[in-house]
Design a protein around this motif. Structure first.
Motif, mmCIF file in Angstrom:
data_model
loop_
_atom_site.group_PDB
_atom_site.id
_atom_site.type_symbol
_atom_site.label_atom_id
_atom_site.label_comp_id
_atom_site.label_asym_id
_atom_site.label_seq_id
_atom_site.Cartn_x
_atom_site.Cartn_y
_atom_site.Cartn_z
ATOM 1 N N GLY A 177 70.450 61.060 12.309
ATOM 2 C CA GLY A 177 70.876 61.344 13.673
ATOM 3 C C GLY A 177 71.285 60.104 14.443
ATOM 4 N N ARG A 178 70.804 58.959 14.003
ATOM 5 C CA ARG A 178 71.190 57.700 14.639
ATOM 6 C C ARG A 178 72.433 57.094 13.987
ATOM 7 N NH1 ARG A 178 65.330 54.616 14.764
ATOM 8 N NH2 ARG A 178 64.155 56.184 15.942
ATOM 9 N N GLY A 227 70.251 74.061 14.227
ATOM 10 C CA GLY A 227 70.184 72.775 14.924
ATOM 11 C C GLY A 227 70.949 71.693 14.187
ATOM 12 N N HIS A 228 70.776 71.632 12.859
ATOM 13 C CA HIS A 228 71.513 70.642 12.074
ATOM 14 C C HIS A 228 73.016 70.937 12.089
ATOM 15 C CE1 HIS A 228 68.131 68.362 10.613
ATOM 16 N NE2 HIS A 228 67.543 69.428 10.105
ATOM 17 N N LEU A 229 73.385 72.225 12.066
ATOM 18 C CA LEU A 229 74.797 72.594 12.132
ATOM 19 C C LEU A 229 75.404 72.172 13.467
ATOM 20 C CD1 LEU A 229 77.272 74.020 10.960
ATOM 21 C CD2 LEU A 229 76.367 76.174 11.917
ATOM 22 N N LEU A 230 74.663 72.351 14.540
ATOM 23 C CA LEU A 230 75.147 71.933 15.854
ATOM 24 C C LEU A 230 75.404 70.436 15.882
ATOM 25 C CD1 LEU A 230 75.800 72.552 18.803
ATOM 26 C CD2 LEU A 230 73.341 72.430 19.311
ATOM 27 N N ARG A 231 74.488 69.675 15.333
ATOM 28 C CA ARG A 231 74.686 68.225 15.223
ATOM 29 C C ARG A 231 75.969 67.904 14.460
ATOM 30 N NH1 ARG A 231 69.470 64.787 13.206
ATOM 31 N NH2 ARG A 231 68.824 63.945 15.211
ATOM 32 N N LEU A 232 76.130 68.548 13.319
ATOM 33 C CA LEU A 232 77.268 68.271 12.442
ATOM 34 C C LEU A 232 78.588 68.563 13.154
ATOM 35 C CD1 LEU A 232 77.626 67.304 9.498
ATOM 36 C CD2 LEU A 232 77.699 69.708 8.808
ATOM 37 N N TYR A 277 75.009 65.951 4.906
ATOM 38 C CA TYR A 277 74.326 66.628 6.014
ATOM 39 C C TYR A 277 74.652 68.122 6.028
ATOM 40 C CZ TYR A 277 71.567 66.243 10.260
ATOM 41 O OH TYR A 277 70.552 66.333 11.182
ATOM 42 N N ALA A 278 75.873 68.477 5.588
ATOM 43 C CA ALA A 278 76.233 69.892 5.494
ATOM 44 C C ALA A 278 75.373 70.597 4.440
ATOM 45 C CB ALA A 278 77.713 70.028 5.156
ATOM 46 N N TRP A 279 75.060 69.897 3.341
ATOM 47 C CA TRP A 279 74.150 70.455 2.347
ATOM 48 C C TRP A 279 72.776 70.749 2.952
ATOM 49 C CZ3 TRP A 279 74.723 72.396 -2.407
ATOM 50 C CH2 TRP A 279 75.844 72.054 -3.157
ATOM 51 N N LEU A 280 72.341 69.919 3.899
ATOM 52 C CA LEU A 280 71.053 70.144 4.554
ATOM 53 C C LEU A 280 71.075 71.456 5.335
ATOM 54 C CD1 LEU A 280 68.231 69.287 5.353
ATOM 55 C CD2 LEU A 280 69.216 67.778 7.091
#
Length: 395
Positions: free
Chosen positions: A192-193, A252-257, A278-281
């Motif tokens: 995220g950083r 949440g991870h998708l929103l970040r991506l 990150y998409a795999w996550l």
């Protein structure tokens, strides 16, 4: 640049000048060897004697605590120098830590059971001590959660290895799954950083996408909660409310991506490799949600989306970039290295989507892709890691 005595620093053997050098090398080497050895063991090869607890216990443990543990240690022991402005671990203390890690790997064969347990736990405890002492010296509270995650990772390792020594398969699985989601917490915290920052720098944009603090904390605490639920055994069986937690994390991870995305990154392998991992996550979180909802029969598919696509994908992408930057080289991939990213992701696709139909063939093909990816890393980057920085500085 923050070494106080440049002459003394340059007298250290290059591979021991900062943590990323030995641990990136050894972690990649373990990754290269571990999958072929596991596949040979599955096919009954007697190339090596069986490790303590059997090959399945070794496979579970070493890909998480051995491989990922080495890369995490190498990254953090290097990054803490930048974060704190204090010299990173190097020379004889770093060599001692490397030997502890090696002892943990070798003690699967012929070592006393207590040596297997103590060497692995000592490694994570030492990493947490070095990180905690350095961060405490400058009162850098922002990174204290990383020390907590390292200590929890050591606790998960203890649960897994006690399960090995007691022949308790449930404890082994709980320990490994706990560790995986602690690694996810680190991926979310560090990723995220650095991913938006690397994207901004790599594309020459004016400003990186600003984080949403509430989302950062939600993803960190949510991943830690899932890890604790696995440690307690609560998440080892499908439960709808845990599925909802996984689905929330995935969104949440998708929103970040989506917030980080910039079309320009598709032309830069050092960037699209990070975003693809990150998409795999996201896919792994959604797969876990489907399993808990009862809509996916084989949880191994979600597990390998996480371990191959997300975890190994992000590791390889970070290895490629960090190894360049910290050896004083331009951020330009060695010629043809993007193939390693393609191979690893192809291996993930085959392992997740082909194994339900062509299990044995898919395993071997996915394993070949994995091993070729890490072999290419070692071929291209080992000379950089074993030699002095290109700019003549310490580190």
């Amino acid at each position: 640049m923050q070494i106080l005595d440049k002459r003394s620093a340059l007298a250290i053997w290059p591979v021991l000048r900062l943590g990323f050098r030995p641990f990136f090398l050894l972690g990649a080497l373990l990754a290269l060897l571990a999958i072929p050895l596991w596949l040979l063991a599955l096919n009954g090869s007697g190339l090596l004697p069986s490790p303590a607890g059997g090959w399945l216990a070794w496979h579970r443990h070493e890909l998480v605590f051995g491989f990922a543990g080495a890369i995490i240690a190498g990254f953090l022991l290097t990054a803490v120098q930048t974060w704190s402005g204090r010299p990173g671990l190097s020379g004889k203390p770093l060599a001692a830590l490397v030997l502890v890690w090696l002892l943990g790997r070798l003690s699967w064969w012929g070592g006393a059971p207590w040596l297997l347990l103590l060497s692995n736990l000592a490694f994570f405890a030492a990493c947490a001590w070095v990180m905690g002492r350095t961060l405490w010296a400058v009162r850098q509270q922002r990174n204290y959660p990383i020390v907590a995650l390292l200590l929890l990772l050591g606790g998960a390792d203890a649960l897994s290895l006690v399960g090995v020594l007691q022949h308790n398969d449930a404890w082994q699985r709980q320990g490994v799954w706990t560790a995986l989601w602690l690694v996810v917490a680190m991926m979310g915290l560090i990723g995220g950083r650095v991913i938006p920052f690397f994207t901004q720098r790599g594309l020459g944009r004016q400003q990186a996408v600003q984080p949403w603090i509430w989302l950062d904390w939600t993803l960190l605490l949510g991943s830690a909660l899932i890890a604790l639920l696995h440690a307690a055994g609560q998440a080892m069986q499908p439960q709808v409310w845990i599925g909802a937690l996984f689905a929330t994390l995935g969104l949440g991870h998708l929103l970040r991506l989506l917030r980080w995305f910039d079309g320009g990154l598709l032309r830069v392998p050092l960037l699209w490799s990070l975003h693809l991992a990150y998409a795999w996550l996201v896919l792994a979180c959604m797969g876990m949600a489907l399993w808990h909802f009862g809509w996916l029969n084989n949880v191994s598919l979600a597990l390998h989306a996480l371990t191959v696509g997300a975890m190994a994908g992000l590791i390889l992408a970070m290895l490629a970039r960090v190894s360049l930057g910290h050896t004083g080289r331009p951020l330009e991939l060695p010629r043809g290295f993007a193939l390693a990213f393609v191979l690893l992701n192809l291996g993930g696709l085959i392992r997740v989507f082909a194994t339900p139909f062509w299990y044995r063939e898919a395993l071997w093909l996915a394993g070949l892709c994995w091993s070729l990816a890490f072999a290419q890393y070692l071929w291209c980057y080992a000379p950089m890691l074993l030699r002095t920085r290109a700019d003549g500085h310490p580190g």
